[in-house]
Design an enzyme around this catalytic site. Structure first.
Site, short mmCIF file in Angstrom:
data_model
loop_
_atom_site.label_atom_id
_atom_site.label_comp_id
_atom_site.label_asym_id
_atom_site.label_seq_id
_atom_site.Cartn_x
_atom_site.Cartn_y
_atom_site.Cartn_z
CG HIS A 38 17.55 59.08 -87.91
ND1 HIS A 38 18.37 59.95 -88.60
CD2 HIS A 38 18.34 58.46 -87.00
CE1 HIS A 38 19.61 59.84 -88.12
NE2 HIS A 38 19.62 58.95 -87.15
CB CYS A 128 20.36 60.17 -91.95
SG CYS A 128 18.57 60.20 -92.08
#
Length: 177
Positions: A38, A128
């Protein structure tokens, strides 16, 4: 647990042996989830900006695999330590060698305008990593997406090749001569 101990849990990758360091405003933060990475952008004072699924709580936001399959995301400002949780992270401005970062004040300004906004999310085209690199460099970049697209292309090409081979095989068996 201090940051260095926390980081040591990350992985066995030799490139990750350095501690994450103290993030500076505008830095890209790579967070190591069990099945994926992430990405977030460090704002300062312990806060980051990142994408979270629209229908998940802020606390659980990107820790679940469900986040990878969302079509919409919300831009959130959260504490780095809360987003990292029991996972590990590092500062990773890996594109600085071929992309010039925008001035830090511009990066932060661009990020702050987006807080609490809903945005489109697509694992391969607008994820992301694309989001935070767009803030840092003015251009969205994602090696994760490039690798995934390459893997999908390889599987598609292999499936096509097997289909063609099967068709050729079927035709040659049906020939009368």
């Amino acid at each position: 647990m201090d940051k260095q101990q926390h980081f040591a849990m990350a992985s066995n990758d030799p490139d990750l042996s350095d501690p994450p360091g103290d993030p500076q405003p505008g830095d890209l933060i790579e967070i190591f989830r069990p099945a994926y990475q992430h990405w977030a952008l460090y704002l300062g004072d312990g806060y980051i900006i990142n994408l979270t699924p629209v229908d998940e709580s802020q606390a659980a936001a990107m820790s679940s695999v469900k986040s990878v399959f969302s079509r919409k995301a919300v831009v959130r400002m959260q504490l780095l330590k809360e987003v990292v949780g029991s996972d590990s992270y590092r500062v990773n401005n890996k594109y600085d060698h071929n992309h010039t970062p925008l001035p830090v004040s511009e990066i932060i300004e661009r990020a702050q305008v987006l807080i609490d906004q809903e945005v489109s999310y697509d694992l391969l085209g607008s994820n992301c990593e694309h989001f935070v690199t767009l803030l840092r460099y003015g251009e969205g970049v994602s090696e994760q997406a490039t690798r995934a697209i390459g893997a999908i292309s390889l599987v598609t090409a292999a499936a096509s090749a097997f289909s063609v081979l099967g068709l050729i095989n079927t035709r040659s068996r049906n020939r009368p001569f």
